[in-house]
Structure formats: structure tokens, C-alpha cells
Design a protein around this motif. Structure first.
Motif, PDB file in Angstrom:
ATOM      1  N   ARG A  15       2.986   0.467  13.197  1.00  0.00           N
ATOM      2  CA  ARG A  15       4.570   1.680  13.365  1.00  0.00           C
ATOM      3  C   ARG A  15       4.702   2.155  14.499  1.00  0.00           C
ATOM      4  NH1 ARG A  15       4.523   4.534   7.794  1.00  0.00           N
ATOM      5  NH2 ARG A  15       3.317   5.631   8.841  1.00  0.00           N
ATOM      6  N   ILE A  16       5.700   1.781  14.703  1.00  0.00           N
ATOM      7  CA  ILE A  16       6.714   2.529  15.424  1.00  0.00           C
ATOM      8  C   ILE A  16       7.807   3.209  14.980  1.00  0.00           C
ATOM      9  CG2 ILE A  16       5.851   1.447  17.387  1.00  0.00           C
ATOM     10  CD1 ILE A  16       8.613  -0.445  17.774  1.00  0.00           C
ATOM     11  N   MET A  71       3.795   0.251   5.486  1.00  0.00           N
ATOM     12  CA  MET A  71       2.286  -1.159   5.888  1.00  0.00           C
ATOM     13  C   MET A  71       1.943  -1.193   4.870  1.00  0.00           C
ATOM     14  SD  MET A  71       0.745  -2.905   8.190  1.00  0.00           S
ATOM     15  CE  MET A  71       1.170  -2.507   9.953  1.00  0.00           C
ATOM     16  N   ALA A  72       1.091  -0.267   4.236  1.00  0.00           N
ATOM     17  CA  ALA A  72       0.341  -0.274   2.833  1.00  0.00           C
ATOM     18  C   ALA A  72       1.583  -1.575   1.946  1.00  0.00           C
ATOM     19  CB  ALA A  72       0.356   0.369   2.345  1.00  0.00           C
ATOM     20  N   PRO A 107       1.102   6.324  12.474  1.00  0.00           N
ATOM     21  CA  PRO A 107      -0.577   6.001  12.330  1.00  0.00           C
ATOM     22  C   PRO A 107       0.052   4.589  11.209  1.00  0.00           C
ATOM     23  CG  PRO A 107       0.262   8.220  11.103  1.00  0.00           C
ATOM     24  CD  PRO A 107       1.493   7.983  12.225  1.00  0.00           C
ATOM     25  N   PRO A 108      -0.671   4.118  11.762  1.00  0.00           N
ATOM     26  CA  PRO A 108      -0.439   2.428  11.444  1.00  0.00           C
ATOM     27  C   PRO A 108      -0.133   2.339   9.625  1.00  0.00           C
ATOM     28  CG  PRO A 108      -2.787   2.578  12.094  1.00  0.00           C
ATOM     29  CD  PRO A 108      -2.013   3.813  12.228  1.00  0.00           C
ATOM     30  N   LEU A 109      -1.202   2.523   9.148  1.00  0.00           N
ATOM     31  CA  LEU A 109      -0.751   2.899   7.556  1.00  0.00           C
ATOM     32  C   LEU A 109      -0.683   4.043   7.240  1.00  0.00           C
ATOM     33  CD1 LEU A 109      -2.277   0.293   5.202  1.00  0.00           C
ATOM     34  CD2 LEU A 109      -4.323   1.709   5.613  1.00  0.00           C
ATOM     35  N   ASP A 110      -0.129   3.662   6.017  1.00  0.00           N
ATOM     36  CA  ASP A 110       0.495   4.850   4.965  1.00  0.00           C
ATOM     37  C   ASP A 110      -0.382   4.539   3.705  1.00  0.00           C
ATOM     38  OD1 ASP A 110       2.148   2.459   4.912  1.00  0.00           O
ATOM     39  OD2 ASP A 110       3.415   3.447   3.477  1.00  0.00           O
ATOM     40  N   LEU A 281      -9.296  -1.441  -6.962  1.00  0.00           N
ATOM     41  CA  LEU A 281      -8.892  -0.744  -5.304  1.00  0.00           C
ATOM     42  C   LEU A 281      -6.868  -1.900  -5.221  1.00  0.00           C
ATOM     43  CD1 LEU A 281     -11.570  -3.055  -3.180  1.00  0.00           C
ATOM     44  CD2 LEU A 281     -11.361  -0.790  -3.460  1.00  0.00           C
ATOM     45  N   VAL A 282      -6.733  -1.415  -4.128  1.00  0.00           N
ATOM     46  CA  VAL A 282      -4.773  -1.623  -4.310  1.00  0.00           C
ATOM     47  C   VAL A 282      -4.896  -1.943  -2.843  1.00  0.00           C
ATOM     48  CG1 VAL A 282      -4.063  -0.397  -6.599  1.00  0.00           C
ATOM     49  CG2 VAL A 282      -4.044   1.350  -4.042  1.00  0.00           C
ATOM     50  N   PRO A 283      -3.732  -2.709  -2.442  1.00  0.00           N
ATOM     51  CA  PRO A 283      -3.827  -2.848  -0.734  1.00  0.00           C
ATOM     52  C   PRO A 283      -2.447  -1.828  -0.199  1.00  0.00           C
ATOM     53  CG  PRO A 283      -2.226  -4.565  -3.004  1.00  0.00           C
ATOM     54  CD  PRO A 283      -2.988  -3.656  -3.109  1.00  0.00           C
ATOM     55  N   GLY A 284      -3.609  -1.599   0.897  1.00  0.00           N
ATOM     56  CA  GLY A 284      -2.862  -0.658   2.216  1.00  0.00           C
ATOM     57  C   GLY A 284      -4.441   0.978   1.587  1.00  0.00           C
ATOM     58  N   GLU A 285      -4.965   0.179   0.876  1.00  0.00           N
ATOM     59  CA  GLU A 285      -5.971   1.491   0.664  1.00  0.00           C
ATOM     60  C   GLU A 285      -7.281   1.620   1.750  1.00  0.00           C
ATOM     61  OE1 GLU A 285      -9.726   2.682  -2.878  1.00  0.00           O
ATOM     62  OE2 GLU A 285      -8.191   1.429  -3.215  1.00  0.00           O
ATOM     63  N   LEU A 286      -7.400   2.434   2.447  1.00  0.00           N
ATOM     64  CA  LEU A 286      -8.093   2.842   3.308  1.00  0.00           C
ATOM     65  C   LEU A 286      -9.462   3.872   2.739  1.00  0.00           C
ATOM     66  CD1 LEU A 286      -7.912   3.072   6.453  1.00  0.00           C
ATOM     67  CD2 LEU A 286      -7.105   4.831   6.853  1.00  0.00           C
TER      68      LEU A 286
END
Length: 340
Positions: A15-16, A71-72, A107-110, A281-286
Motif C-alpha cells: 500500500r502507498i 488490503m484485507a 503498512p502493506p496490510l490492515d 480465520l478471516v482474510p487479511g488476518e496476520l
């Protein structure tokens, strides 16, 4: 730009920050470090659609649906995300690209949820040895983790806030595993397809605050939740040689730590399966790996100082760099209560 060949190399998605009509906004981006550039995916897709005859408003709506600022949310689209990114990059011209060194990487992910494990036996033994404590048997029985604060994630080149309540700051050399789709109660044999990609994870730690609060019998809180760095992007897992990732940490250009994912005690698949046990689990989880052996100052008997520059580098993924800020001025701290 040329087609992104998904058969030959992993894809770097991040992400930018760009300027919008109402101020800065987050945009999904494709990063090509070999050519030193990034592609604003929503802009590239909008221009592609307009060239195919779509009206401006329709092109904007479709591009934002494919490439939202989250992103998530984008990962929730499944394989469509990487396919759409490849198509947008193939058609991207100069209007949608900018030099990598001029892009502000977020941060590339939220992530909607953040977990950090203790999956490396060497780190566990070293850390507890430094503290003069025996290793709890539970760390050999379960891939223990704590839940962190996703709101305090920072990206590449962001300054690390130094909390007012700490005088002992540390880094941790880790990997972050990004979940690509929802699941529940998985087995390790089922878990690998749920991994979307890998990022670098620096679990900055206020060691004095962490030691004090964990004496209360719960996990870390203020000792961790002021800042965690991830980035510089997410490298998709399909063509990444996950089992052979080498990792190194440098402080002010001096190597302090070196390790490998091959030293891990709990596999990536086991970490994912355990996290999913009787909960979704959910998409975008880290999910972070925990620290590699000798991957932090605590194990080495060294401390970070204000202004120090910490670089974590992982083969096949990239380099994450952050500078420590000055200690914040104290505002308030709780007064001890009397025993009754």
C-alpha cells in the motif's frame, strides 16, 4: 511494463499513500524492486478500463472495487486480486507508476486481527536464560501466541514512537504470515492453501514495561502495543520458497542477528491450524512467527538507542527499515493501590 508472470516469480503487493482531492489516501500497489518502481493499481486499472471505452465514473467505481484502500478487503476477493493486479500492471503506463524510492509505503496490510507466536525454540531458551527463568513446559506443548493491536502497525521508513514509560527498547526479527481466506478448525495438512503471502515483521518491544506487566500473569500489552513494523510489502506465497527464507537484522548498518525459517519449531501450517482451532480465520488476518534465535537485543545483551536505524531483511521478500524516535514526554501513570 510487461506482464507479471505468475508462473515464474512471487508478486509483491503493498500500500502507498497518494494525495486525493480531500487529502492523503491509501492505495494498493504492486512493487517491482528489481526495476525500482511501484504501480498504483487502482489508477492503472482505471486507465485500462477507460482505454477500453468505459466511462470515467464507471472506470473509477470498478477500479476501486477491485483495489480498495484496504488490503484485507482486497485479499477477501481471493485469486481474483492477483489476477487483476497482473492485468493492471501489464497495461500500466507512466501515469500509474512512480519510482520506488519516492513512494511513501504504508503498512502493506490492515489486518482485522494480529497474533504473534513463539515458534522458535532457540529464541525461547535464550530469552528465558537471560531472564534466569526456566522455560515453561507449555511452550513445548502449544504454539503460544498473544494478540496485538493492529492500529499501531507502521510501515517501511516510518519512525518508531518511543513510549514514555520505557527506557529499554528492543527489536525482534520475525516473519508475518497473511491469511488469504476464511476457515475454521483446520488441520496442518489443510492449512497451506490458506496462506496468501509473507511479510517482514518487527515486533518492537519495551522490555522493562513488558517484564513488569507480564508478572501479572497475562500477556504483553503496553510492552508491545505502541508500534509493530511490517513490510515493505506482502510477497505472495505460491511461488515463494517458504522453507528456505534467510533473515538478518542490522542496527545502524551493523549486523546483530541472523537466522532462518528452517530453525522453526512449529511449522507455518501448524501455526495457522492452531489459530483456527474452534474459531474462524478471516482474510487479511496476520500471524507472526515469533523471533528467530538470537533475533533480538534481549538475547544479545544489547539495547536500542534513540535515533538507531533497524533494518530487517528476508531473502525473497525484501528489506524493512525503521528509525527509533525520541522518548515521548510522560503524561500519566497509574498509582499503586493499597492491599486490603
Amino acid at each position: 511494463m510487461g506482464l507479471v508472470n505468475l508462473e515464474e516469480a512471487p508478486v509483491n503487493l503493498g500500500r502507498i499513500q497518494v494525495e486525493g482531492p480531500d487529502g492523503p489516501v491509501a492505495r494498493l500497489a504492486y512493487a517491482d524492486p528489481s526495476r525500482g518502481l511501484v504501480v498504483d493499481l487502482a489508477r492503472a486499472e482505471r486507465l485500462r478500463l477507460e482505454r477500453q471505452g468505459a466511462g470515467s465514473e464507471a472506470a473509477v467505481r470498478l477500479a476501486r472495487a477491485l483495489f480498495p484502500g484496504s488490503m484485507a478487503a482486497a485479499i477477501g476477493a481471493g485469486p481474483l486480486l492477483v489476477e487483476a493486479a497482473a492485468r493492471a500492471v501489464e497495461a500500466a503506463g507512466e501515469e500509474a507508476t512512480l519510482p520506488l524510492d519516492q513512494a511513501r509505503l504504508l503498512p502493506p496490510l490492515d489486518p482485522p486481527r494480529l497474533r504473534d507466536c513463539m515458534a522458535f525454540e532457540g529464541h525461547i531458551r535464550n530469552a528465558y536464560g537471560r531472564l534466569g527463568r526456566p522455560v515453561p513446559p507449555q511452550l513445548y506443548e502449544l504454539p503460544i501466541y498473544y494478540k496485538g493491536n493492529p492500529e499501531t502497525l507502521i510501515g517501511h521508513e516510518a519512525e518508531v514512537p518511543w513510549p514514555s514509560y520505557s527506557s529499554h527498547m528492543d527489536y525482534e526479527l520475525e516473519l508475518g504470515f497473511v491469511i488469504g481466506r476464511g476457515g475454521r478448525s483446520l488441520t496442518p495438512e489443510e492449512a497451506r492453501p490458506y496462506l496468501f503471502g509473507v511479510t517482514i515483521f518487527n515486533d518492537f518491544s519495551a522490555r522493562d514495561a513488558q517484564a513488569r506487566e507480564m508478572g501479572g500473569g497475562l500477556g504483553p500489552a503496553k510492552g508491545k502495543d505502541f508500534a509493530t513494523a511490517i513490510g515493505p510489502w506482502i510477497t505472495t506465497a505460491d511461488d515463494l520458497e517458504l522453507e528456505s527464507l534467510d533473515m538478518v537484522a542490522r542496527v545502524n548498518g551493523e549486523e546483530w542477528s541472523r537466522g532462518s525459517i528452517g530453525q522453526i519449531m512449529w511449522s507455518v501450517e501448524e501455526l495457522i491450524a492452531y489459530a483456527s482451532s474452534s474459531e474462524p480465520l478471516v482474510p487479511g488476518e496476520l500471524i507472526a512467527s515469533g523471533t528467530v534465535p538470537l533475533g533480538c537485543g534481549l538475547e544479545l545483551g544489547r539495547r536500542l538507542q534513540p535515533g538507531d536505524v533497524v533494518e530487517l531483511e528476508v531473502s525473497g521478500v525484501g528489506l524493512l527499515r525503521n528509525r527509533l524516535g525520541r522518548p515521548e514526554a510522560p503524561r500519566w501513570s497509574p498509582a499503586p493501590r493499597s492491599r486490603h
